[in-house]
Write a protein that holds these residues in place. Structure first.
Motif, PDB file in Angstrom:
ATOM      1  N   ALA A   1     -19.506   3.751  -6.872  1.00 50.66           N
ATOM      2  CA  ALA A   1     -19.200   2.716  -5.884  1.00 50.66           C
ATOM      3  C   ALA A   1     -19.788   3.074  -4.521  1.00 50.66           C
ATOM      4  N   LEU A   2     -19.850   4.370  -4.218  1.00 51.90           N
ATOM      5  CA  LEU A   2     -20.413   4.807  -2.933  1.00 51.90           C
ATOM      6  C   LEU A   2     -21.929   5.020  -3.024  1.00 51.90           C
TER       7      LEU A   2
ATOM      8  N   ILE B   1     -13.132   2.313   0.387  1.00 55.36           N
ATOM      9  CA  ILE B   1     -13.689   3.641   0.080  1.00 55.36           C
ATOM     10  C   ILE B   1     -14.928   3.922   0.922  1.00 55.36           C
TER      11      ILE B   1
ATOM     12  N   THR C   1     -14.754  10.329   6.893  1.00 54.99           N
ATOM     13  CA  THR C   1     -14.845  11.723   6.450  1.00 54.99           C
ATOM     14  C   THR C   1     -16.154  12.356   6.913  1.00 54.99           C
TER      15      THR C   1
ATOM     16  N   ARG D   1     -18.537  16.575  13.315  1.00 51.33           N
ATOM     17  CA  ARG D   1     -19.876  16.225  12.861  1.00 51.33           C
ATOM     18  C   ARG D   1     -20.518  15.099  13.664  1.00 51.33           C
TER      19      ARG D   1
ATOM     20  N   ILE E   1     -23.728  11.183   5.824  1.00 50.97           N
ATOM     21  CA  ILE E   1     -23.095  12.030   4.805  1.00 50.97           C
ATOM     22  C   ILE E   1     -23.967  13.262   4.554  1.00 50.97           C
TER      23      ILE E   1
ATOM     24  N   ILE F   1      -9.369   6.028  -1.955  1.00 48.08           N
ATOM     25  CA  ILE F   1      -9.939   6.450  -0.667  1.00 48.08           C
ATOM     26  C   ILE F   1      -9.850   7.961  -0.513  1.00 48.08           C
ATOM     27  N   GLU F   2      -8.846   8.590  -1.119  1.00 49.98           N
ATOM     28  CA  GLU F   2      -8.760  10.050  -1.056  1.00 49.98           C
ATOM     29  C   GLU F   2      -9.869  10.693  -1.894  1.00 49.98           C
TER      30      GLU F   2
ATOM     31  N   ARG G   1      -8.074  18.346   3.427  1.00 44.49           N
ATOM     32  CA  ARG G   1      -8.236  18.275   4.879  1.00 44.49           C
ATOM     33  C   ARG G   1      -9.014  19.501   5.390  1.00 44.49           C
TER      34      ARG G   1
ATOM     35  N   ALA H   1     -13.553   5.022   4.226  1.00 50.54           N
ATOM     36  CA  ALA H   1     -13.038   6.393   4.054  1.00 50.54           C
ATOM     37  C   ALA H   1     -14.189   7.393   4.075  1.00 50.54           C
ATOM     38  N   SER H   2     -15.282   7.030   3.444  1.00 46.60           N
ATOM     39  CA  SER H   2     -16.441   7.916   3.401  1.00 46.60           C
ATOM     40  C   SER H   2     -17.038   8.077   4.804  1.00 46.60           C
TER      41      SER H   2
ATOM     42  N   ARG I   1     -16.741   7.377 -11.041  1.00 49.72           N
ATOM     43  CA  ARG I   1     -16.439   5.985 -10.734  1.00 49.72           C
ATOM     44  C   ARG I   1     -16.561   5.715  -9.233  1.00 49.72           C
ATOM     45  N   ILE I   2     -16.060   6.643  -8.419  1.00 49.54           N
ATOM     46  CA  ILE I   2     -16.129   6.458  -6.966  1.00 49.54           C
ATOM     47  C   ILE I   2     -17.528   6.795  -6.449  1.00 49.54           C
TER      48      ILE I   2
ATOM     49  N   ALA J   1     -12.747   9.272  -2.457  1.00 49.54           N
ATOM     50  CA  ALA J   1     -13.965   8.997  -1.665  1.00 49.54           C
ATOM     51  C   ALA J   1     -14.113  10.030  -0.555  1.00 49.54           C
ATOM     52  N   SER J   2     -13.004  10.376   0.067  1.00 47.43           N
ATOM     53  CA  SER J   2     -13.035  11.352   1.153  1.00 47.43           C
ATOM     54  C   SER J   2     -13.424  12.728   0.614  1.00 47.43           C
TER      55      SER J   2
ATOM     56  N   LEU K   1      -5.427   8.336   5.118  1.00 47.46           N
ATOM     57  CA  LEU K   1      -5.985   9.664   4.817  1.00 47.46           C
ATOM     58  C   LEU K   1      -5.322  10.757   5.643  1.00 47.46           C
TER      59      LEU K   1
ATOM     60  N   ILE L   1     -12.609  18.866   4.743  1.00 44.20           N
ATOM     61  CA  ILE L   1     -13.148  17.878   5.690  1.00 44.20           C
ATOM     62  C   ILE L   1     -13.506  18.558   7.002  1.00 44.20           C
TER      63      ILE L   1
ATOM     64  N   ASN M   1       0.789  -1.240   0.000  1.00 44.08           N
ATOM     65  CA  ASN M   1       0.000   0.000   0.000  1.00 44.08           C
ATOM     66  C   ASN M   1       0.816   1.283   0.000  1.00 44.08           C
TER      67      ASN M   1
ATOM     68  N   THR N   1     -17.164  12.759  -0.200  1.00 46.51           N
ATOM     69  CA  THR N   1     -17.960  12.772   1.027  1.00 46.51           C
ATOM     70  C   THR N   1     -17.928  14.147   1.673  1.00 46.51           C
ATOM     71  N   ALA N   2     -16.750  14.769   1.683  1.00 45.36           N
ATOM     72  CA  ALA N   2     -16.615  16.088   2.319  1.00 45.36           C
ATOM     73  C   ALA N   2     -17.420  17.146   1.578  1.00 45.36           C
TER      74      ALA N   2
END
Lengths: 503, 503
Positions: free
Chosen positions: A262-263, B129, B136, B142, B104, A129-130, A101, B132-133, A258-259, A132-133, B263, A104, A39, A136-137
């Motif tokens: 998936a989410l 992911i 976040t 929150r 979210i 994952i970044e 960040r 990660a979501s 794409r993300i 995705a973050s 993250l 977030i 990773n 989400t943010a």
């Protein structure tokens, strides 16, 4: 002997989708010397190109010594040859992550910070994952108008841009989605361009729905056009019905989608930026937004629709676009088909003025085409709707649709699904309601949109009288596994068709 | 012939870290029949065990026919044997994802919803992911107090729990971190347990810092104890200094921490739940929280510290714990060492009352030990501090530390780093400030904490007079690549040591 820090490229044949992954042996000198572990984020240099990838460590049975393996997407992005020498090093710190960040933690970002994030995502510097973050943010109404505007601009600038010399006004339409089967675009584009409007329509594949316009059009003609092909089609016919992918208009959006997919996430701010960036990059400046509202559509009520419309108008004003948002009825599925194949059948029926054309799809498409014509001419809505009707009923729309498909590579035959199954009623009464969300889920479980033939064809509409054993819908799939999986979901969710007596 | 839907297990030897990945051939019957594509989420059944994994599609060169490959973590989680028959099917819908979506979109979750999320994460039903979501969506303040309380409880319940029959009061201490080198725990635990307090200390590995207590203790003794070993050590000595991993106390926290680390995210609510869930699961009910505050520490000012303390007190009250939060000076690095090895050297120097023991680490540890002793006895802070001093200076603390290490498997020798390099001053003046964040970054780039020997040893403290060429710190690494990487960062960040004339 190879030079220190270099390894030979090996196409491992592992499909990880868009996420770039490289594979190194645990006994590899470079791994040990550089301190790479599972990773670790690596930067890989191959000739002029480079990308950031996630490292997976493999045992010696997987790779020959002094080789580094690549996932399919990494291999293709770097345009590698077998055995080519590449260099691997620790990925540099990604500067825009500090802006992520900041977001977030609830702070507003300026245009420079948003540019940095989008630029870095487009250069494949973010891990999944970044991304995705970041998504989400930004979800849940956490993007300001200024942020969405900056996001739209940044997404336009990371890709190609089309210009249409000599054309002041270039049109487009978009539906915010959430309503299965609402496949008006092919019909609306055919009518509007038959009336002389320039309308270079590119569509995304579906995000969370069982089919996007690109998935449906893919059944009928070639949609993966290059930028040059697209320009040629539009110059010839005044319009196109292409997929967004290959033309590189706002390509970062595709990485985000794409993300998001998936989410199963599709947030307001991202939605506005996604839609408008594609349109601006395509050179359009007059845009009609269709907003279906209904209890199980994406927009549940008028308040949500108004909020979203406000974002569209705000960003459009900042970008000097003319946008018209229209709210339409999202109470039930439009047409009979859900999924690429079945929606394509409905589209053809309407364009050909067939007796079995779904009247609701016809009316919806005429209404939207009328709105576009009135944005163009300034005529009243009534007069414009009448003009749209004449173009459809006279067969001009069908002729124009065939011209567009011919220019894109020819009209294709629809390929039948190998497996199907009837979903039957077990109770008696009137069909009071259908749950759009669960109908969409059902079609997705059957394999839509990645299987074009997968989906469903409704056999009844709200208001119909139902007897036990009557088919409510036909389910289509490419494989028995997917068919069984979707049937199982239906068994557990029979109440998605609400059958009873009217209260 | 194998039964339909079944495949033979193959250990591919690919280390993807904790994310479970399975590999199937593109020409595999099951892939085609079930409609599996790259990144499909699958449920794999192997005997009694099952897990959800992400699918990668591979070419026929990677796997024999009728075999399914497993990443290392998936292989070990399912305890597979080569060739064992397993079944693969579409992953069921993960119900708690609707609660995640609710979060979210900014809504408060109830205890049931939070339980669902944590339970599903613990069962490996979430992809990276999705985790990660979730992290976040919970960051940036929150989470409400009720949500953090529910999160803490849920994390306790997904793992093992320790009970200490006959002991009403069981102690623990925790530092919220952000201050490199602040390695007081081994010293504080030695003093407190020498005074008769029961203090079963388990520590996480570092999240975003160059070393956690577990990383430092790993240099000195065995820390990866089983639950039974830990109970034995505490029963024998009154204390332990173990890693949290193997004992399975709040194990979901470890799954979250892996993504938080990737993250570089460490949010308030998660932090409180992470800390308190470990303590409650370990059977502790009196907890001292050390909160270093400084401009470059994790807590930048007293306001932030007060906010965090309020969360700790709120959750503690709901869980019937006694918590004492103390604010300490986080202006500069404590001790001289940063990174597992170098921090272990400082700890030993203090416990042995060596002449070169860092006085700031000694004082900080004595202060915290005094606070714990006064929580226990009810005596004044001054009297308790005096008691702590006597225990340290008399050598009782060192004897007790050795007893703990012996019970855990014996005191180990520190293994020297194979590579080191001096970081020298280029200007003249007084050392005015050090930037804790960038010092931590430097040690991490050198390989800490995964390389125990990596890190730095400060040669100067704030206030010292500096001449050009003078060593400011020594950098240690396991590999020349990592050493060069960290040196490059230092070259670009020389101002992390602020040298000048006092204004």
């Amino acid at each position: 002997m190879i030079k220190s820090g270099q390894l030979h490229a090996f196409h491992l044949g592992i499909d990880t989708h868009e996420e770039a992954v490289v594979y190194m042996r645990s006994d590899c000198d470079i791994c040990r010397a550089e301190g790479f572990t599972a990773n670790t984020r690596l930067q890989i240099h191959a000739g002029e190109k480079n990308l950031i990838a996630t490292l997976n460590i493999v045992s010696h049975s997987v790779l020959p010594p002094d080789f580094i393996g690549f996932s399919n997407s990494a291999w293709h992005y770097l345009r590698l040859q077998h055995g080519q020498l590449v260099r691997a090093r620790h990925a540099p710190l990604v500067n825009s992550l500090s802006a992520l960040r900041k977001k977030i933690y609830g702070h507003e970002l300026n245009a420079l910070e948003i540019n940095g994030i989008i630029h870095d995502i487009s250069r494949r510097l973010y891990s999944d994952i970044e991304i995705a973050s970041f998504l989400t943010a930004c979800a849940g109404g956490r993007l300001s108008l200024a942020e969405i505007t900056a996001l739209t601009r940044a997404m336009v600038h990371t890709g190609n841009q089309l210009h249409w010399p000599g054309k002041d006004r270039v049109f487009d339409k978009h539906c915010v989605g959430g309503l299965p089967g609402n496949r008006t675009s092919p019909i609306v584009i055919a009518i509007a361009s038959a009336a002389g409007l320039m309308i270079p329509k590119t569509s995304s594949r579906a995000i969370t729905s069982p089919a996007g316009t690109a998935d449906t059009m893919d059944v009928l003609t070639e949609v993966d056009l290059t930028l040059e092909q697209l320009q040629k089609v539009v110059t010839e016919t005044g319009a196109c019905l292409a997929a967004g992918g290959k033309v590189g208009l706002s390509p970062t959006d595709d990485l985000l989608i794409r993300i998001e997919r998936a989410l199963d996430l599709d947030s307001e701010g991202q939605l506005v930026a996604s839609v408008l960036s594609k349109k601006v990059a395509a050179g359009s400046n007059h845009i009609l937004i269709d907003m279906p509202v209904g209890p199980t559509a994406k927009l549940r009520n008028l308040e949500q629709a108004d909020q979203l419309a406000e974002l569209f108008y705000g960003v459009a004003a900042a970008l000097q676009l003319k946008v018209r948002c229209v709210i339409t009825d999202g109470a039930q599925t439009i047409g009979y088909g859900i999924g690429p194949n079945e929606e394509a059948r409905d589209v053809l029926a309407v364009l050909r003025n067939s007796a079995d054309a779904p009247p609701d799809l016809t009316e919806r498409a005429l209404y939207l085409a009328g709105q576009l014509l009135s944005m163009h001419s300034g005529d009243s809505d009534t007069a414009s709707l009448q003009q749209a009707r004449e173009i459809l009923y006279s067969g001009q729309a069908w002729q124009q649709f065939k011209r567009i498909c011919d220019a894109q590579g020819g009209l294709k035959e629809i390929v039948e699904a190998p497996y199907h199954s009837e979903l039957r009623a077990t109770s008696e009464g009137r069909l009071l309601k259908m749950d759009n969300r669960r109908l969409a889920q059902l079609a997705k479980l059957a394999g839509a949109p990645s299987s074009a033939a997968a989906g469903l064809r409704l056999r009844v509409k709200v208001g119909a009288s139902i007897v036990p054993g009557q088919p409510l819908a036909t389910l289509y799939a490419d494989s028995p596994g997917e068919l069984a999986y979707a049937r199982e979901y239906f068994r557990q969710n029979r109440d998605l068709f609400q059958i009873g007596t009217t209260s």
